[in-house]
Scaffold this active site. Structure first.
Site, short mmCIF file in Angstrom:
data_model
loop_
_atom_site.label_atom_id
_atom_site.label_comp_id
_atom_site.label_asym_id
_atom_site.label_seq_id
_atom_site.Cartn_x
_atom_site.Cartn_y
_atom_site.Cartn_z
N VAL A 86 28.15 47.57 33.65
CA VAL A 86 29.13 48.02 35.09
C VAL A 86 28.10 48.30 36.54
CG1 VAL A 86 29.95 50.51 36.03
CG2 VAL A 86 30.29 50.06 33.42
N LYS A 87 28.92 47.87 37.34
CA LYS A 87 28.01 46.75 38.12
C LYS A 87 28.13 47.59 39.20
CE LYS A 87 27.07 42.64 40.84
NZ LYS A 87 27.96 41.56 41.11
#
Length: 218
Positions: A86-87
């Site tokens: 997850v960015k």
């Protein structure tokens, strides 16, 4: 050093994978839009298509800017595949979200980093990767590779497990410099990776070998 490809183009990702050197993929909303991917359902399906190609490490970016929104989006993205990272942007809400994800065992990539202080906070919060944007720093007359060196040194001082992911890598010299400094990962367009193959002496040497072989067969 890990090589990630910075694209949402499936053909390019497949080509990089076929080289046998691809360790992951980074994406962002701009790259998705470039491929004409619209709507969250289609975006999620595209992430899953990328995950079918690569072995691991597919960065998928949250759009929300508040903690609750980041958590909701991040959990939904992580549920798509165990390969998803997850960015999250390096904001106050983003740092809180990174701590939440870290405590839940969800890997994160803290993005839009332009200072060592931002990277330090992300590492303290438990980020899996931090992404300093070296090319964009070069655009404003700052040495992006100097920032990579600073972050690598700080992380080494305190044995942080967080990996330094050099982003906005635009040419082969960026890539070589990041490798020399000790960046754990570099993400870049495919042409930068394949550019490492290019050298005129290699090309000239191969042509001579082939020409000499042709003469021996005449």
């Amino acid at each position: 050093m890990k090589f990630f490809i910075d694209t949402a183009n499936l053909a390019e990702i497949q080509e990089a994978h076929n080289l046998g050197i691809l360790d992951g993929v980074t994406t962002n909303p701009s790259l998705m839009a470039k491929e004409g991917i619209k709507g969250q359902e289609n975006i999620n399906a595209h992430y899953q298509a990328i995950c079918h190609i690569v072995d691991d490490n597919v960065s998928a970016e949250v759009i929300a800017t508040d903690f609750e929104g980041m958590v909701k989006e991040g959990e939904a993205l992580a549920a798509l595949s165990p390969k998803i990272v997850v960015k999250v942007p390096v904001t106050q809400e983003g740092i809180k979200a990174i701590r939440y994800f870290s405590d839940k065992g969800i890997r994160t990539n803290c993005t839009l980093i332009f200072s060592a202080g931002q990277a330090l906070l992300a590492a303290k919060a438990g980020a899996t990767y931090v992404s300093p944007f070296i090319g964009r720093l070069d655009d404003v007359s700052q040495d992006g590779t100097e920032l990579i060196a600073q972050i690598v040194a700080i992380f080494s001082n305190y044995q942080f497990s967080t990996q330094v992911l050099a982003a906005s890598v635009r040419h082969t010299m960026h890539l070589i410099q990041c490798a020399e400094i000790g960046a754990h990962v570099a993400t870049c367009p495919l042409k930068v990776i394949t550019g490492l193959l290019n050298h005129p002496l290699t090309n000239n040497g191969l042509q001579k070998f082939l020409a000499d072989y042709a003469k021996s067969q005449a």
